[in-house]
Design a protein around this motif. Structure first.
Motif, PDB file in Angstrom:
ATOM      1  N   ILE A 187      29.667 -11.762  31.744  1.00 11.71           N
ATOM      2  CA  ILE A 187      30.267 -12.548  32.823  1.00 11.71           C
ATOM      3  C   ILE A 187      30.797 -13.875  32.291  1.00 11.71           C
ATOM      4  CG2 ILE A 187      29.792 -13.773  34.977  1.00 11.71           C
ATOM      5  CD1 ILE A 187      27.604 -11.525  35.418  1.00 11.71           C
ATOM      6  N   MET A 188      29.968 -14.591  31.516  1.00 11.31           N
ATOM      7  CA  MET A 188      30.396 -15.895  30.991  1.00 11.31           C
ATOM      8  C   MET A 188      31.626 -15.761  30.105  1.00 11.31           C
ATOM      9  SD  MET A 188      27.151 -18.362  30.189  1.00 11.31           S
ATOM     10  CE  MET A 188      26.729 -17.517  28.669  1.00 11.31           C
ATOM     11  N   ASN A 189      31.598 -14.785  29.218  1.00 14.53           N
ATOM     12  CA  ASN A 189      32.705 -14.633  28.277  1.00 14.53           C
ATOM     13  C   ASN A 189      33.973 -14.135  28.951  1.00 14.53           C
ATOM     14  OD1 ASN A 189      31.195 -15.542  26.110  1.00 14.53           O
ATOM     15  ND2 ASN A 189      30.545 -13.496  25.503  1.00 14.53           N
ATOM     16  N   SER A 190      33.832 -13.546  30.139  1.00 10.80           N
ATOM     17  CA  SER A 190      35.017 -13.030  30.830  1.00 10.80           C
ATOM     18  C   SER A 190      35.819 -14.137  31.506  1.00 10.80           C
ATOM     19  CB  SER A 190      34.607 -12.001  31.891  1.00 10.80           C
ATOM     20  OG  SER A 190      33.997 -12.633  33.015  1.00 10.80           O
TER      21      SER A 190
ATOM     22  N   THR B  40      27.106 -11.656  40.584  1.00  7.17           N
ATOM     23  CA  THR B  40      28.530 -11.817  40.873  1.00  7.17           C
ATOM     24  C   THR B  40      28.977 -11.312  42.231  1.00  7.17           C
ATOM     25  OG1 THR B  40      29.136  -9.654  39.974  1.00  7.17           O
ATOM     26  CG2 THR B  40      29.012 -11.499  38.414  1.00  7.17           C
ATOM     27  N   GLY B  41      28.182 -10.476  42.897  1.00 13.26           N
ATOM     28  CA  GLY B  41      28.632  -9.881  44.143  1.00 13.26           C
ATOM     29  C   GLY B  41      29.468  -8.637  43.953  1.00 13.26           C
TER      30      GLY B  41
ATOM     31  N   GLY C 171      36.025  -5.470  36.703  1.00 12.65           N
ATOM     32  CA  GLY C 171      35.804  -6.390  37.814  1.00 12.65           C
ATOM     33  C   GLY C 171      35.633  -7.845  37.441  1.00 12.65           C
ATOM     34  N   SER C 172      36.102  -8.263  36.256  1.00  8.20           N
ATOM     35  CA  SER C 172      35.899  -9.666  35.872  1.00  8.20           C
ATOM     36  C   SER C 172      36.669 -10.613  36.791  1.00  8.20           C
ATOM     37  CB  SER C 172      36.312  -9.883  34.419  1.00  8.20           C
ATOM     38  OG  SER C 172      37.642  -9.461  34.201  1.00  8.20           O
TER      39      SER C 172
ATOM     40  N   ARG D 253      31.241   1.343  29.374  1.00  9.06           N
ATOM     41  CA  ARG D 253      32.353   0.470  28.982  1.00  9.06           C
ATOM     42  C   ARG D 253      32.226  -0.905  29.623  1.00  9.06           C
ATOM     43  NH1 ARG D 253      36.674   5.386  29.363  1.00  9.06           N
ATOM     44  NH2 ARG D 253      36.851   5.812  27.127  1.00  9.06           N
ATOM     45  N   SER D 254      31.809  -0.948  30.887  1.00  8.92           N
ATOM     46  CA  SER D 254      31.615  -2.235  31.558  1.00  8.92           C
ATOM     47  C   SER D 254      30.541  -3.061  30.865  1.00  8.92           C
ATOM     48  CB  SER D 254      31.241  -2.024  33.029  1.00  8.92           C
ATOM     49  OG  SER D 254      32.309  -1.462  33.754  1.00  8.92           O
ATOM     50  N   ALA D 255      29.552  -2.375  30.291  1.00  4.71           N
ATOM     51  CA  ALA D 255      28.479  -3.053  29.556  1.00  4.71           C
ATOM     52  C   ALA D 255      28.842  -3.260  28.091  1.00  4.71           C
ATOM     53  CB  ALA D 255      27.187  -2.246  29.668  1.00  4.71           C
TER      54      ALA D 255
END
Length: 815
Positions: A525-528, A390-391, A399-400, A313-315
């Motif tokens: 990441i960018m889209n979040s 992102t760390g 985690g966004s 789901r995260s992916a």
């Protein structure tokens, strides 16, 4: 690498960050990091990190009075060169222990002293402020493991190195950005309905083991895994501890592995009063529970537990069902080794009693399927790369907001600001979502789709949209970039546009290198970032930020539509970042696609000029020619004449073959029968290819009434609440579930549908009935009316006919 060889030898090294922890000791707060190096696992002890939060300077005197009264005299208030977004100077409140941090934080809030950044743990802050993400470079003193500071731990014999007085910094070692350094094991348990363990499967590329309760027996066939016999459940648990200690995995993967497998293991270890010494240092797992859900989290010293469902789901993977059987069949074309998946618990229990070898194979196959899914989808690669970017911890779900915080806060501090708290942003405004145009319904030839490449990130880069940038921009609006709702953005004081630019560059490189896992991680990441700025769960939420993104996107899409229509072409639809253009019935495929590239170039050039003239900014926006539909259908809203939104179908050509694309229609929805989906696909293909549809529709109806499609008439829906929570407006699938469990109860069988999950059911002349519980004829007329007729009448009016016109005479035969 060893630097010196005396009694206080210093060592340096680099590795992948596995787990982190902060604990209070008599001497103060200690941060522990576990990393994996090329020479094995390493435990790093970092001292001197003081928990801290910030308060406004004008509250210092009251705060000091409260601290003195509480007798926590080791708490210190220090002036800092930092201020809030409202330009108030702040001081730092530093603590020796995390316990004191929480006590004083609660005390301050009781006295209306506002605390900033009081939700950041020392281990997270330690890493963040040093820009440490997924990799660590360290230097420290090697210590014998027997000097562990926490004497409560029962140490095991794991081969790890231990360092104290550690200093860490960021590491960007490309060779660590892969799964090669990490060893993982897939874990799965089998148990009775009551939760008593039968066996534990453990699968890795190098070792496959099943720990099985039972008396050793001579095998009647050769097996390619280790079958370890233990006399009882207590011995099984000890065997698991020993296996983990011996094979020492870095990563443990599974399917619902935390909320089922590990949670049940915890209960069984507790039941037998055995310590679950799964940590690399012999420690027990630490459990946490999500405040607003049933989600549990597990922290194991030096080991990461990654659940396949959560990481998929995260992916951004999505499936109608996340059952292991469904996902394995979808991704791998492989099913589970059990004859009756719906009643697998009964079959598992039967195998445990009568055929333990079959159970062992089944147990290990579940482990193998999870491992194959991780390999197929590159989930570990995705987790490692996301952590590096992102760390975020390797096992982090979602985690966004945390990713944004990790990247943004240290830059913010270096510019003299502390972060705001949730709710500090401007209230009362609502930022809209993406712009969705009214559609022009119809059947079309030659439709082009132009798509803005990462529209929201591009707007952020172009217009310098940034939390601190807005604070700075509002100081000097005359020289800043105007946003919406009174927002202004500094042209040179900002971070987010540069963070996105860096990620964008990394994604272009990942695409060039065909690194799909990295490319996907960066895209997510960018889209979040827009979602983060538009979420009330983020400390930086301000509707002026999110509104300046979405309202600008509305403006850009409307302007693009105007430019296209000025060229003489019809825009029939637009949605968020895409625009659909009908270029005429008379053009060839080649001419249409050439025109798509010409229009994209025209729009990009217009944007460069327009944005330079209006805002004196360089356009980072780019529209691309994405898709050519040789045939395209935009339906109306059912029962109305106006066009629908987010629903269409079209015909494209890929690799010389025709391919149907559906968006939002029955063919891609999980709550329609397979018959309806197949009927729609075939019907639309015939319409697009201008073939006669009459005989196909009549034959489908005839075969439906004849019972030839019974296997395709199943509905499948999710039960989202407990069954007894449905009170009013009971939907069909809930009626079917209740009838099925009523039958189960009357016949002393286990209840199957009480606590959420999925149900498959039919529509019968006696109402909806669950699969396996049908005792009435199927209601074919209802299927024809609700499924076939609904699908057909969406498109048939556009070719001058209707479902009733085609089937009326035929339908009378079945009445």
């Amino acid at each position: 690498m060893q630097i010196s060889a005396d009694k206080t030898s210093l060592y340096t090294g680099v590795g992948i960050l596995l787990t982190r922890q902060v604990i209070d000791t008599p001497g103060g707060t200690l941060v522990y990091l576990w990393i994996k190096t090329t020479t094995g696992p390493v435990k790093l002890e970092i001292s001197g990190e003081k928990p801290v939060f910030f308060i406004e300077q004008n509250n210092s005197e009251q705060a000091q009075h409260l601290i003195t009264r509480s007798k926590l005299l080791q708490t210190q208030i220090k002036p800092l060169a930092l201020k809030t977004f409202t330009q108030q100077n702040v001081v730092g409140v530093y603590f020796n222990k995390l316990r004191d941090f929480y006590l004083i934080r609660d005390l301050f809030k009781q006295h209306n002293i506002k605390c900033y950044e009081d939700d950041l743990r020392p281990d997270d802050r330690f890493l963040m402020e040093r820009f440490i993400t997924g990799q660590v470079s360290f230097i420290g003193k090697a210590i014998a493991k027997k000097t562990e500071t926490d004497q409560r731990l029962t140490l095991n014999t794991s081969n790890y190195q231990y360092y104290q007085d550690v200093k860490c910094k960021r590491c960007d070692e490309p060779t660590l950005l892969s799964t090669d350094l990490l060893n993982s094991v897939s874990l799965d348990i089998e148990c009775s309905m009551e939760g008593e363990l039968y066996s534990i499967g453990l699968y890795s590329k190098l070792m496959q083991t099943v720990l099985m309760i039972g008396e050793p027996k001579a095998l009647t066939e050769d097996i390619n895994f280790d079958l370890v016999w233990v006399p009882n459940e207590k011995a099984l648990l000890h065997a698991l501890n020993q296996w983990m200690n011996r094979y020492d995995p870095d990563i443990i993967i599974g399917w619902n592995v935390i909320n089922f497998d590990f949670l049940l293991l915890k209960k069984r270890f507790d039941h037998h009063n055995i310590t679950f010494t799964i940590g690399r240092d012999g420690s027990k797992p630490r459990w946490r529970k999500h405040a607003n859900s049933e989600q549990n989290f597990i922290d194991i010293a030096g080991r990461v537990v990654i659940d396949g469902i959560d990481m998929l789901r995260s992916a951004t993977y999505s499936f109608p069902s996340f059952s292991l059987d469904y996902v394995a069949n979808t991704l791998l074309g492989i099913g589970k080794k059990v004859d009756d998946v719906d009643n697998r618990v009964a079959e598992i229990t039967d195998n445990f009693k009568h055929n333990k070898l079959a159970l062992a194979k089944y147990n290990l196959e579940d482990c193998r399927l999870v491992s194959l899914i991780f390999d197929k989808t590159l989930l570990l690669d995705f987790a490692i790369l996301r952590a590096h970017l992102t760390g975020l911890a390797l096992d982090r779900i979602g985690g966004s907001v945390a990713a944004f915080t990790n990247l943004y806060l240290p830059k913010l501090h270096r510019s003299g600001y502390v972060a705001p708290n949730m709710g500090d942003g401007l209230q009362g405004l609502v930022s809209p979502g993406g712009y969705v145009m009214d559609s022009v319904p119809g059947l079309y030839r030659n439709v082009l789709v132009l798509d803005f490449k990462s529209l929201y990130p591009s707007i952020i880069r172009t217009f310098k949209i940034d939390p601190m940038g807005m604070i700075e921009g509002l100081k000097t609006p005359e020289s800043s970039i105007e946003g919406f709702d009174g927002a202004y953005f500094s042209r040179d004081k900002h971070f987010l546009p540069d963070i996105i630019k860096s990620l964008w560059s990394e994604r272009d490189k990942a695409k060039k290198d065909k690194n799909s896992a990295l490319s996907q991680a960066i895209k997510i990441i960018m889209n979040s970032f827009y979602g983060v700025l538009g979420s009330t769960g983020c400390r930086f939420f301000d509707p002026r930020l999110s509104g300046s993104i979405t309202k600008r996107s509305h403006e850009i899409l409307k302007t693009t539509k105007k430019w296209i229509e000025q060229e003489g072409y019809q825009v029939i639809y637009g949605d968020t970042d895409s625009i659909f253009i009908h270029v005429g019935e008379d053009k060839s495929s080649k001419e249409s696609q050439r025109l798509g590239k010409i229009l994209a170039k025209l729009i990009n050039n217009n944007l460069i000029n327009e944005l330079n003239e209006r805002f004196n900014v360089t356009s980072e926006l780019e529209i691309e020619f994405e898709t050519y539909f040789s045939q395209f259908f935009m339906p109306t809203i059912r029962g109305l004449e106006i066009g629908s939104k987010k629903r269409y179908a079209g015909l494209v050509e890929k690799a010389g073959k025709q391919q149907l694309i559906f968006k939002g229609l029955e063919s891609v929805r999980t709550d329609w029968t397979e018959l309806a989906k197949e009927f729609q696909r075939t019907l639309y293909l015939k319409v697009f290819n201008q073939e006669c549809v009459v005989s196909f529709i009549k034959q489908t109806v005839e075969k439906t009434y004849a019972g030839e499609f019974d296997d395709k008439l199943l509905y499948r829906k999710r039960i989202r609440r407990k069954l007894n929570h449905y009170v009013k407006n009971i939907p069909p699938h809930i009626k079917a579930a209740r009838l099925a469990d009523k039958f189960n109860k009357e016949n002393n069988k286990p209840l199957k549908f009480q606590n959420k999950g999925w149900i498959e059911y039919y529509l019968t002349t006696s109402g909806p009935q669950a699969k396996g519980y049908v005792n009435a004829p199927l209601d074919y007329q209802l299927y024809v009316e609700r499924q076939l007729s609904s699908v057909a009448d969406a498109i048939l009016p556009f070719i001058g006919t209707s479902f009733n016109e085609i089937t009326d005479a035929q339908m009378n035969l079945f009445n």
